[in-house]
Design a protein around this motif. Structure first.
Motif, PDB file in Angstrom:
ATOM      1  N   ALA A  89     -98.421  56.707   1.743  1.00  0.00           N
ATOM      2  CA  ALA A  89     -99.764  57.007   2.378  1.00  0.00           C
ATOM      3  C   ALA A  89     -99.617  57.986   3.532  1.00  0.00           C
ATOM      4  N   GLU A  90     -98.968  57.253   4.612  1.00  0.00           N
ATOM      5  CA  GLU A  90     -98.552  57.900   5.901  1.00  0.00           C
ATOM      6  C   GLU A  90     -97.957  59.278   5.603  1.00  0.00           C
ATOM      7  N   VAL A  91     -96.937  59.210   4.741  1.00  0.00           N
ATOM      8  CA  VAL A  91     -96.320  60.503   4.586  1.00  0.00           C
ATOM      9  C   VAL A  91     -97.243  61.639   3.888  1.00  0.00           C
ATOM     10  N   ALA A  92     -98.336  60.997   3.225  1.00  0.00           N
ATOM     11  CA  ALA A  92     -99.186  62.059   2.483  1.00  0.00           C
ATOM     12  C   ALA A  92    -100.099  62.521   3.473  1.00  0.00           C
ATOM     13  N   ARG A  93    -100.362  61.804   4.442  1.00  0.00           N
ATOM     14  CA  ARG A  93    -101.389  62.386   5.660  1.00  0.00           C
ATOM     15  C   ARG A  93    -100.458  63.452   6.417  1.00  0.00           C
ATOM     16  N   HIS A  94     -99.464  63.150   6.744  1.00  0.00           N
ATOM     17  CA  HIS A  94     -98.587  64.317   7.254  1.00  0.00           C
ATOM     18  C   HIS A  94     -98.274  65.391   6.387  1.00  0.00           C
ATOM     19  N   GLN A  95     -97.945  65.324   5.243  1.00  0.00           N
ATOM     20  CA  GLN A  95     -97.854  66.371   4.462  1.00  0.00           C
ATOM     21  C   GLN A  95     -99.221  67.126   4.150  1.00  0.00           C
ATOM     22  N   ALA A  96    -100.379  66.686   4.216  1.00  0.00           N
ATOM     23  CA  ALA A  96    -101.704  67.218   3.740  1.00  0.00           C
ATOM     24  C   ALA A  96    -102.101  67.947   5.411  1.00  0.00           C
ATOM     25  N   GLU A  97    -101.675  67.701   6.523  1.00  0.00           N
ATOM     26  CA  GLU A  97    -101.585  68.387   7.738  1.00  0.00           C
ATOM     27  C   GLU A  97    -100.992  69.525   7.651  1.00  0.00           C
ATOM     28  N   ILE A  98     -99.618  69.400   7.182  1.00  0.00           N
ATOM     29  CA  ILE A  98     -98.628  70.814   7.192  1.00  0.00           C
ATOM     30  C   ILE A  98     -99.375  71.633   6.188  1.00  0.00           C
ATOM     31  N   ASP A  99     -99.637  71.138   4.878  1.00  0.00           N
ATOM     32  CA  ASP A  99    -100.407  72.012   3.992  1.00  0.00           C
ATOM     33  C   ASP A  99    -101.648  72.537   4.382  1.00  0.00           C
ATOM     34  N   ALA A 100    -102.483  72.027   5.039  1.00  0.00           N
ATOM     35  CA  ALA A 100    -103.676  72.453   5.534  1.00  0.00           C
ATOM     36  C   ALA A 100    -103.240  73.876   6.480  1.00  0.00           C
ATOM     37  N   TYR A 101    -102.216  73.668   7.137  1.00  0.00           N
ATOM     38  CA  TYR A 101    -101.879  74.899   7.946  1.00  0.00           C
ATOM     39  C   TYR A 101    -101.338  76.102   7.054  1.00  0.00           C
ATOM     40  N   ARG A 102    -100.537  75.698   6.352  1.00  0.00           N
ATOM     41  CA  ARG A 102    -100.082  76.825   5.011  1.00  0.00           C
ATOM     42  C   ARG A 102    -101.302  77.491   4.619  1.00  0.00           C
ATOM     43  N   ALA A 103    -102.154  76.686   4.392  1.00  0.00           N
ATOM     44  CA  ALA A 103    -103.289  77.331   3.497  1.00  0.00           C
ATOM     45  C   ALA A 103    -104.507  77.995   4.518  1.00  0.00           C
ATOM     46  N   PHE A 104    -104.696  77.498   5.646  1.00  0.00           N
ATOM     47  CA  PHE A 104    -105.662  77.889   6.105  1.00  0.00           C
ATOM     48  C   PHE A 104    -105.356  78.377   7.726  1.00  0.00           C
ATOM     49  N   GLY A 105    -104.158  78.631   7.915  1.00  0.00           N
ATOM     50  CA  GLY A 105    -103.536  79.218   9.427  1.00  0.00           C
ATOM     51  C   GLY A 105    -104.249  80.448   9.758  1.00  0.00           C
ATOM     52  N   ASP A 106    -104.940  81.138   8.959  1.00  0.00           N
ATOM     53  CA  ASP A 106    -105.755  82.259   9.605  1.00  0.00           C
ATOM     54  C   ASP A 106    -107.028  81.916  10.074  1.00  0.00           C
ATOM     55  N   CYS A 107    -107.500  80.586   9.902  1.00  0.00           N
ATOM     56  CA  CYS A 107    -108.611  80.090  10.515  1.00  0.00           C
ATOM     57  C   CYS A 107    -108.699  79.245  11.667  1.00  0.00           C
ATOM     58  N   PHE A 108    -107.682  78.670  11.920  1.00  0.00           N
ATOM     59  CA  PHE A 108    -107.308  78.300  13.557  1.00  0.00           C
ATOM     60  C   PHE A 108    -105.801  78.017  14.049  1.00  0.00           C
TER      61      PHE A 108
END
Length: 248
Positions: A218-237
């Motif tokens: 579950a902790e691994v998944a939280r970190h992966q979600a953070e990385i994936d969010a930057y990959r997907a929305f890095g043009d927003c923040f």
């Protein structure tokens, strides 16, 4: 509460937030008139990637502050390897309650950490530590688009930081806190890759090590979600580097 798996992922990383040496040098170049051997305070230093860069690009001394002693231990180990340990002092202290005398520093540096207490609050609290004419450089999360144009995934990724503002809003903060804004710039993608690239490698190792452990995964998944969010929305923040001077 941070879990043992969190620390397992972060153990050994060179930095605890987006940043790179090129961005540090760009910000440092804005601090005109520093003494030849500046007294530098690095707040929320983590394992000290930027601390070592400050020692590399100045002839000064650095007081490095963090609340996680293993990060400070890593920093000192790296400083000894680099031959600069005699120019570093570490302090296990809170950024909100710093045990230093007024006007003790020529430069305050804080990458990816001031948001823990808030940008206006940090700038107000730390001002007393700067000599008149001294400098402060920080990075702060920022929106790169108007809020109404942000996708829900980007908003969800930063839901725990409702104070997050746009570049224009952040650039107005220093003057209200009694500083002169010398310059600002958005961190480039390379600064994010310098953080998330090594983190992804650690996440992959820890995921394989704890296969079948639901809590660890579950902790691994939280970190992966953070990385994936930057990959997907890095043009927003991103993070905004703000370089400011306390008026003389």
């Amino acid at each position: 509460m941070l879990t043992p798996t969190f620390w397992e992922i972060h153990s050994g990383l060179e930095r605890e937030g987006p940043g790179d040496e090129a961005s540090l040098m760009r910000a440092l170049a804005m601090t005109e008139g520093l003494p030849a051997e500046p007294r530098i305070l690095d707040l929320g230093c983590g394992p000290g990637a930027q601390t070592l860069s400050l020692l590399k690009h100045t002839a000064g001394t650095v007081t490095a502050v963090d609340t996680h002693q293993p990060f400070l231990d890593d920093l000192m180990s790296r400083a000894r390897d680099a031959g600069v340990a005699d120019r570093v002092t570490t302090s296990d202290a809170s950024m909100a309650d710093l045990p230093f005398e007024d006007e003790s520093f020529d430069l305050i540096w804080s990458e990816g950490a001031i948001y823990f207490i808030g940008l206006p609050e940090g700038l107000a609290a730390w001002r007393r530590l700067l000599r008149p004419g001294g400098w402060i450089a920080v990075t702060e999360p920022c929106w790169l688009k108007p809020r109404e144009a942000l996708p829900q995934g980007a908003l969800d990724n930063w839901a725990e930081y409702p104070a997050m503002a746009t570049v224009q809003e952040l650039e107005a903060v220093p003057a209200r806190a009694g500083y002169r804004l010398a310059g600002s710039f958005v961190l480039p993608p390379a600064a994010w890759e310098a953080y998330y690239g090594p983190m992804q490698a650690r996440v992959d190792v820890v995921r394989a090590r704890h296969a079948g452990d639901a809590a660890a995964l579950a902790e691994v998944a939280r970190h992966q979600a953070e990385i994936d969010a930057y990959r997907a929305f890095g043009d927003c923040f991103s993070y905004l580097f703000l370089v400011m001077q306390r008026p003389a």
